[in-house]
Enzyme design. Structure first.
Site, PDB file in Angstrom:
ATOM      1  N   LYS A 140      -1.199  -9.504   2.426  1.00 20.79           N
ATOM      2  CA  LYS A 140      -0.474  -9.100   3.639  1.00 20.79           C
ATOM      3  C   LYS A 140      -1.355  -8.143   4.417  1.00 20.79           C
ATOM      4  CE  LYS A 140       3.114  -6.018   3.678  1.00 20.79           C
ATOM      5  NZ  LYS A 140       2.561  -4.956   4.550  1.00 20.79           N
TER       6      LYS A 140
ATOM      7  N   ASP B 112      -1.110  -6.173  -0.541  1.00 24.44           N
ATOM      8  CA  ASP B 112      -1.411  -5.601   0.773  1.00 24.44           C
ATOM      9  C   ASP B 112      -2.893  -5.287   0.922  1.00 24.44           C
ATOM     10  OD1 ASP B 112       0.339  -5.060   2.838  1.00 24.44           O
ATOM     11  OD2 ASP B 112       1.108  -3.204   1.962  1.00 24.44           O
TER      12      ASP B 112
ATOM     13  N   GLU C 110       9.298  -4.759  10.276  1.00 20.49           N
ATOM     14  CA  GLU C 110       9.675  -3.426   9.758  1.00 20.49           C
ATOM     15  C   GLU C 110      10.240  -2.556  10.867  1.00 20.49           C
ATOM     16  OE1 GLU C 110       6.949  -1.392   7.141  1.00 20.49           O
ATOM     17  OE2 GLU C 110       8.093   0.476   7.281  1.00 20.49           O
TER      18      GLU C 110
ATOM     19  N   GLU D 291      -1.349  -5.741   8.329  1.00 21.01           N
ATOM     20  CA  GLU D 291      -0.524  -5.226   9.420  1.00 21.01           C
ATOM     21  C   GLU D 291      -1.126  -5.583  10.773  1.00 21.01           C
ATOM     22  OE1 GLU D 291       0.265  -1.027   8.971  1.00 21.01           O
ATOM     23  OE2 GLU D 291       1.062  -1.296   6.945  1.00 21.01           O
TER      24      GLU D 291
ATOM     25  N   ASP E 204       0.835  -1.207   0.000  1.00 19.58           N
ATOM     26  CA  ASP E 204       0.000   0.000   0.000  1.00 19.58           C
ATOM     27  C   ASP E 204       0.873   1.262   0.000  1.00 19.58           C
ATOM     28  OD1 ASP E 204       0.875  -0.207   2.600  1.00 19.58           O
ATOM     29  OD2 ASP E 204      -1.098   0.105   3.522  1.00 19.58           O
ATOM     30  N   SER E 205       2.187   1.081   0.066  1.00 18.33           N
ATOM     31  CA  SER E 205       3.109   2.211  -0.143  1.00 18.33           C
ATOM     32  C   SER E 205       2.887   2.816  -1.536  1.00 18.33           C
ATOM     33  CB  SER E 205       4.564   1.754   0.017  1.00 18.33           C
ATOM     34  OG  SER E 205       4.809   0.594  -0.759  1.00 18.33           O
TER      35      SER E 205
HETATM   36  O1  KIV Z   1       3.499  -1.170   1.680  1.00 16.82           O
HETATM   37  C1  KIV Z   1       4.660  -1.599   1.626  1.00 16.82           C
HETATM   38  O2  KIV Z   1       5.419  -1.301   0.700  1.00 16.82           O
HETATM   39  C2  KIV Z   1       5.118  -2.474   2.713  1.00 16.82           C
HETATM   40  C3  KIV Z   1       6.553  -2.871   2.719  1.00 16.82           C
HETATM   41  C4  KIV Z   1       7.420  -1.711   2.938  1.00 16.82           C
HETATM   42  C5  KIV Z   1       6.845  -3.988   3.635  1.00 16.82           C
HETATM   43  O3  KIV Z   1       4.350  -2.843   3.531  1.00 16.82           O
END
Ligand code: KIV
Length: 272
Positions: A118, A88, A187, A120, A49-50
């Site tokens: 993924k 994510d 992280e 969190e 989600d970055s």
């Molecule tokens: O969203 C993302 O890019 C991440 C990674 C930095 C692990 O969660």
């Protein structure tokens, strides 16, 4: 006639089986062409989600809608044929209840055909991780600095810098493992704690700003390519793509302004 063998895609159990073995290589990817370039050199690609910051210019990951994750997930699946693709779950799409998480994660799996999701959170997400894995959705956990919680954490802070914080993080790692996560991102966790967690749990840890002792590493692709304006201290820039892009655009701009482009080799003649 040569018959091309179909490429076998890496699976979540393949990643789990790498515990303690050859280090797992991974990067984020949001886009088909960069995913294709990375495919041969990584074990998995994370549609993180970055992408909210990297691709869409948001200040944090919080505004990212589920539809963006699905759209970029589909692009990455088209680009990479071998690596496991993990997508994510964005903020607000899974925290409310295990059934909300299942409904949205199932959409991600159906619409992108990725191999895992993924999310969190540590112990607080254990029930959800169990619920998803029991229903056929492989889950990568993510503990330590969890950017979706930065408002509660008071910023993007390294975790485990003092030993009194260690037990909570160790308990998080055990909780997500017992819930059935196939691997766990660590992280921004102090190095000795990340190394200790890696030794303690039977699933692979994927470090980002954590420890070389983790079972694998991940970086945001644009950060390691030198394309991001600001990067955290733990990022090593392996390329200088930002400067290369700007140089190419400047060269193009000055050729257009001087009417030197397109030159003859880039134009079409009339065939008489
Ligand atoms: O969203 C993302 O890019 C991440 C990674 C930095 C692990 O969660």
């Amino acid at each position: 006639m040569s018959v091309q063998k179909p490429v076998r895609r890496v699976t979540a159990p393949d990643i789990t089986a790498r515990k303690g073995g050859e280090p797992i290589v991974s990067l984020t990817a949001y886009h088909a062409h960069t995913a294709a370039l990375a495919d041969e050199h990584v074990d998995f690609l994370l549609v993180g989600d970055s992408l909210g910051m990297v691709m869409h210019g948001f200040e944090s990951t919080l505004p990212v809608p589920l539809d963006y994750m699905i759209m970029h997930g589909r692009a990455v699946m088209r680009g990479a044929k071998r690596a496991l693709i993990v997508v994510d779950m964005p903020f607000g799409s899974y925290e409310e209840s295990p059934s909300q998480a299942f409904r949205n994660a199932a959409r991600v799996i159906k619409e992108t055909e990725c191999g895992a999701i993924k999310l969190e959170g540590g112990a607080r997400m254990a029930e959800t991780i169990h619920y998803l894995t029991e229903r056929g959705i492989p889950v990568m956990a993510h503990i330590g600095l969890t950017p979706q919680s930065f408002n509660v954490m008071g910023g993007f802070k390294t975790q485990g810098r003092t030993r009194d914080q260690w037990q909570v993080l160790e308990d998080d790692a055990v909780a997500v493992t017992q819930a059935g996560a196939f691997s766990c991102v660590l992280e921004a966790i102090a190095e000795p704690l990340a190394a200790k967690i890696t030794k303690a749990i039977p699933i692979p840890t994927i470090g980002i700003g954590a420890s070389a002792q983790c079972d694998g590493q991940i970086l945001v692709m644009e950060d390691m390519l030198g394309l991001s304006p600001r990067v955290p201290k733990f990022v090593k820039e392996f390329g200088n793509i930002g400067t290369a892009i700007e140089g190419a655009i400047k060269a193009y701009s000055s050729e257009v302004r001087a009417r030197n482009f397109p030159a003859d080799e880039h134009t079409y003649e009339v065939k008489d």
